[in-house]
Design a protein around this motif. Structure first.
Motif, PDB file in Angstrom:
ATOM      1  N   MET A   1       0.821  -1.185   0.000  1.00 52.59           N
ATOM      2  CA  MET A   1       0.000   0.000   0.000  1.00 52.59           C
ATOM      3  C   MET A   1       0.873   1.261   0.000  1.00 52.59           C
ATOM      4  O   MET A   1       0.574   2.210  -0.704  1.00 52.59           O
ATOM      5  CB  MET A   1      -0.909  -0.010   1.227  1.00 52.59           C
ATOM      6  CG  MET A   1      -1.763   1.217   1.330  1.00 52.59           C
ATOM      7  SD  MET A   1      -2.783   1.291   2.789  1.00 52.59           S
ATOM      8  CE  MET A   1      -1.612   1.836   3.981  1.00 52.59           C
ATOM      9  N   LEU A   2       1.942   1.265   0.791  1.00 58.62           N
ATOM     10  CA  LEU A   2       2.771   2.463   0.896  1.00 58.62           C
ATOM     11  C   LEU A   2       3.478   2.804  -0.413  1.00 58.62           C
ATOM     12  O   LEU A   2       3.790   3.965  -0.658  1.00 58.62           O
ATOM     13  CB  LEU A   2       3.796   2.298   2.017  1.00 58.62           C
ATOM     14  CG  LEU A   2       3.210   2.214   3.422  1.00 58.62           C
ATOM     15  CD1 LEU A   2       4.299   1.922   4.436  1.00 58.62           C
ATOM     16  CD2 LEU A   2       2.457   3.470   3.784  1.00 58.62           C
ATOM     17  N   PRO A  26       7.434  -9.400   9.198  1.00 61.80           N
ATOM     18  CA  PRO A  26       8.751  -9.483   8.543  1.00 61.80           C
ATOM     19  C   PRO A  26       9.320  -8.089   8.302  1.00 61.80           C
ATOM     20  O   PRO A  26       8.614  -7.198   7.833  1.00 61.80           O
ATOM     21  CB  PRO A  26       8.444 -10.179   7.219  1.00 61.80           C
ATOM     22  CG  PRO A  26       7.017  -9.828   6.938  1.00 61.80           C
ATOM     23  CD  PRO A  26       6.346  -9.689   8.281  1.00 61.80           C
ATOM     24  N   TYR A  27      10.567  -7.900   8.643  1.00 62.62           N
ATOM     25  CA  TYR A  27      11.233  -6.621   8.416  1.00 62.62           C
ATOM     26  C   TYR A  27      11.448  -6.472   6.908  1.00 62.62           C
ATOM     27  O   TYR A  27      12.141  -7.284   6.299  1.00 62.62           O
ATOM     28  CB  TYR A  27      12.571  -6.595   9.149  1.00 62.62           C
ATOM     29  CG  TYR A  27      13.149  -5.218   9.330  1.00 62.62           C
ATOM     30  CD1 TYR A  27      12.791  -4.449  10.421  1.00 62.62           C
ATOM     31  CD2 TYR A  27      14.042  -4.692   8.424  1.00 62.62           C
ATOM     32  CE1 TYR A  27      13.313  -3.183  10.608  1.00 62.62           C
ATOM     33  CE2 TYR A  27      14.571  -3.428   8.590  1.00 62.62           C
ATOM     34  CZ  TYR A  27      14.205  -2.686   9.682  1.00 62.62           C
ATOM     35  OH  TYR A  27      14.723  -1.428   9.856  1.00 62.62           O
ATOM     36  N   PRO A  28      10.821  -5.473   6.288  1.00 67.37           N
ATOM     37  CA  PRO A  28      10.920  -5.337   4.821  1.00 67.37           C
ATOM     38  C   PRO A  28      12.346  -5.039   4.365  1.00 67.37           C
ATOM     39  O   PRO A  28      13.107  -4.353   5.040  1.00 67.37           O
ATOM     40  CB  PRO A  28      10.017  -4.150   4.513  1.00 67.37           C
ATOM     41  CG  PRO A  28       9.178  -3.958   5.708  1.00 67.37           C
ATOM     42  CD  PRO A  28       9.965  -4.468   6.870  1.00 67.37           C
ATOM     43  N   GLU A  29      12.692  -5.569   3.207  1.00 69.72           N
ATOM     44  CA  GLU A  29      14.008  -5.306   2.621  1.00 69.72           C
ATOM     45  C   GLU A  29      14.019  -3.957   1.903  1.00 69.72           C
ATOM     46  O   GLU A  29      15.054  -3.346   1.738  1.00 69.72           O
ATOM     47  CB  GLU A  29      14.362  -6.412   1.641  1.00 69.72           C
ATOM     48  CG  GLU A  29      14.567  -7.751   2.323  1.00 69.72           C
ATOM     49  CD  GLU A  29      14.878  -8.851   1.342  1.00 69.72           C
ATOM     50  OE1 GLU A  29      15.330  -8.553   0.214  1.00 69.72           O
ATOM     51  OE2 GLU A  29      14.680 -10.017   1.705  1.00 69.72           O
ATOM     52  N   ASP A  52       3.969  -4.749  16.830  1.00 71.38           N
ATOM     53  CA  ASP A  52       3.748  -3.301  16.881  1.00 71.38           C
ATOM     54  C   ASP A  52       5.069  -2.596  17.160  1.00 71.38           C
ATOM     55  O   ASP A  52       5.407  -1.581  16.535  1.00 71.38           O
ATOM     56  CB  ASP A  52       2.743  -2.927  17.970  1.00 71.38           C
ATOM     57  CG  ASP A  52       1.405  -3.643  17.833  1.00 71.38           C
ATOM     58  OD1 ASP A  52       1.115  -4.200  16.754  1.00 71.38           O
ATOM     59  OD2 ASP A  52       0.660  -3.654  18.824  1.00 71.38           O
ATOM     60  N   PHE A  53       5.828  -3.125  18.114  1.00 70.61           N
ATOM     61  CA  PHE A  53       7.134  -2.564  18.457  1.00 70.61           C
ATOM     62  C   PHE A  53       8.064  -2.614  17.251  1.00 70.61           C
ATOM     63  O   PHE A  53       8.754  -1.646  16.941  1.00 70.61           O
ATOM     64  CB  PHE A  53       7.736  -3.333  19.640  1.00 70.61           C
ATOM     65  CG  PHE A  53       9.130  -2.918  19.966  1.00 70.61           C
ATOM     66  CD1 PHE A  53       9.365  -1.795  20.736  1.00 70.61           C
ATOM     67  CD2 PHE A  53      10.218  -3.636  19.496  1.00 70.61           C
ATOM     68  CE1 PHE A  53      10.650  -1.390  21.039  1.00 70.61           C
ATOM     69  CE2 PHE A  53      11.506  -3.248  19.787  1.00 70.61           C
ATOM     70  CZ  PHE A  53      11.719  -2.118  20.560  1.00 70.61           C
ATOM     71  N   ARG A  54       8.089  -3.740  16.562  1.00 69.12           N
ATOM     72  CA  ARG A  54       8.961  -3.885  15.388  1.00 69.12           C
ATOM     73  C   ARG A  54       8.600  -2.874  14.303  1.00 69.12           C
ATOM     74  O   ARG A  54       9.484  -2.306  13.665  1.00 69.12           O
ATOM     75  CB  ARG A  54       8.874  -5.306  14.843  1.00 69.12           C
ATOM     76  CG  ARG A  54       9.533  -6.305  15.746  1.00 69.12           C
ATOM     77  CD  ARG A  54       9.373  -7.709  15.218  1.00 69.12           C
ATOM     78  NE  ARG A  54      10.085  -8.643  16.074  1.00 69.12           N
ATOM     79  CZ  ARG A  54       9.819  -9.922  16.138  1.00 69.12           C
ATOM     80  NH1 ARG A  54       8.857 -10.445  15.388  1.00 69.12           N
ATOM     81  NH2 ARG A  54      10.490 -10.705  16.946  1.00 69.12           N
ATOM     82  N   PHE A  55       7.304  -2.660  14.092  1.00 71.54           N
ATOM     83  CA  PHE A  55       6.880  -1.693  13.084  1.00 71.54           C
ATOM     84  C   PHE A  55       7.299  -0.278  13.487  1.00 71.54           C
ATOM     85  O   PHE A  55       7.817   0.488  12.665  1.00 71.54           O
ATOM     86  CB  PHE A  55       5.367  -1.767  12.860  1.00 71.54           C
ATOM     87  CG  PHE A  55       4.879  -0.809  11.823  1.00 71.54           C
ATOM     88  CD1 PHE A  55       5.096  -1.058  10.477  1.00 71.54           C
ATOM     89  CD2 PHE A  55       4.210   0.345  12.188  1.00 71.54           C
ATOM     90  CE1 PHE A  55       4.659  -0.163   9.515  1.00 71.54           C
ATOM     91  CE2 PHE A  55       3.765   1.239  11.234  1.00 71.54           C
ATOM     92  CZ  PHE A  55       3.987   0.989   9.889  1.00 71.54           C
ATOM     93  N   ALA A  56       7.085   0.089  14.743  1.00 66.78           N
ATOM     94  CA  ALA A  56       7.465   1.426  15.222  1.00 66.78           C
ATOM     95  C   ALA A  56       8.971   1.634  15.088  1.00 66.78           C
ATOM     96  O   ALA A  56       9.426   2.694  14.645  1.00 66.78           O
ATOM     97  CB  ALA A  56       7.029   1.611  16.675  1.00 66.78           C
ATOM     98  N   ARG A  57       9.742   0.620  15.436  1.00 70.18           N
ATOM     99  CA  ARG A  57      11.206   0.702  15.306  1.00 70.18           C
ATOM    100  C   ARG A  57      11.603   0.875  13.842  1.00 70.18           C
ATOM    101  O   ARG A  57      12.486   1.672  13.524  1.00 70.18           O
ATOM    102  CB  ARG A  57      11.839  -0.548  15.908  1.00 70.18           C
ATOM    103  CG  ARG A  57      13.348  -0.522  15.893  1.00 70.18           C
ATOM    104  CD  ARG A  57      13.932  -1.732  16.542  1.00 70.18           C
ATOM    105  NE  ARG A  57      13.486  -2.928  15.820  1.00 70.18           N
ATOM    106  CZ  ARG A  57      13.612  -4.156  16.265  1.00 70.18           C
ATOM    107  NH1 ARG A  57      14.139  -4.380  17.441  1.00 70.18           N
ATOM    108  NH2 ARG A  57      13.214  -5.183  15.550  1.00 70.18           N
ATOM    109  N   TYR A  58      10.944   0.149  12.950  1.00 71.73           N
ATOM    110  CA  TYR A  58      11.209   0.259  11.511  1.00 71.73           C
ATOM    111  C   TYR A  58      10.956   1.687  11.024  1.00 71.73           C
ATOM    112  O   TYR A  58      11.771   2.262  10.301  1.00 71.73           O
ATOM    113  CB  TYR A  58      10.317  -0.740  10.766  1.00 71.73           C
ATOM    114  CG  TYR A  58      10.277  -0.565   9.274  1.00 71.73           C
ATOM    115  CD1 TYR A  58      11.305  -1.046   8.469  1.00 71.73           C
ATOM    116  CD2 TYR A  58       9.203   0.068   8.659  1.00 71.73           C
ATOM    117  CE1 TYR A  58      11.265  -0.900   7.098  1.00 71.73           C
ATOM    118  CE2 TYR A  58       9.151   0.214   7.293  1.00 71.73           C
ATOM    119  CZ  TYR A  58      10.180  -0.267   6.508  1.00 71.73           C
ATOM    120  OH  TYR A  58      10.140  -0.113   5.155  1.00 71.73           O
ATOM    121  N   ILE A  59       9.834   2.265  11.432  1.00 71.29           N
ATOM    122  CA  ILE A  59       9.507   3.638  11.024  1.00 71.29           C
ATOM    123  C   ILE A  59      10.566   4.610  11.550  1.00 71.29           C
ATOM    124  O   ILE A  59      11.101   5.426  10.800  1.00 71.29           O
ATOM    125  CB  ILE A  59       8.098   4.045  11.509  1.00 71.29           C
ATOM    126  CG1 ILE A  59       7.013   3.214  10.824  1.00 71.29           C
ATOM    127  CG2 ILE A  59       7.857   5.546  11.307  1.00 71.29           C
ATOM    128  CD1 ILE A  59       6.860   3.462   9.337  1.00 71.29           C
TER     129      ILE A  59
END
Length: 104
Positions: A1-2, A26-29, A52-59
């Motif tokens: 989507m992004l 999964p952490y996106p490449e 949720d934590f993993r997504f926030a860290r990724y952002i």
């Protein structure tokens, strides 16, 4: 989507809870350009699981122009869990020097 929102500046996500997810996020490449070059505000509501934590860290790690990361915790999280998540998120590497992290 992004990938289809190249100029996205604000992202607000309500994290719907049915129970702890069975699959890890999964952490996106690939980092979409909207995150790396345009995103300046991210709000996550109903925050509380590891994914949720993993997504926030990724952002925070990839959004170079992020000014505000707003976290609203899942209402049924224990106080100790919230404190640990606050501490862990506060210590995450941020690619933006101007990013402020706020919790509710």
């Amino acid at each position: 989507m992004l990938k289809h929102c190249p100029k996205l500046q604000a992202l607000s996500i309500y994290l719907y809870k049915l129970g702890e997810p069975k699959v890890d996020w999964p952490y996106p490449e690939f980092v979409p350009s909207c995150i790396s070059s345009h995103l300046n505000t991210c709000s996550l509501e109903n925050f509380g699981y590891l994914n949720d934590f993993r997504f926030a860290r990724y952002i925070m790690h990839n959004a170079r122009y992020l000014r505000a990361m707003k976290i609203k915790f899942y209402p049924f999280n224990k106080v100790g869990d919230k404190l640990n998540m606050k501490r862990d998120l506060s210590s995450c590497l941020k690619s933006s020097d101007t990013c402020t992290l706020s919790f509710k």
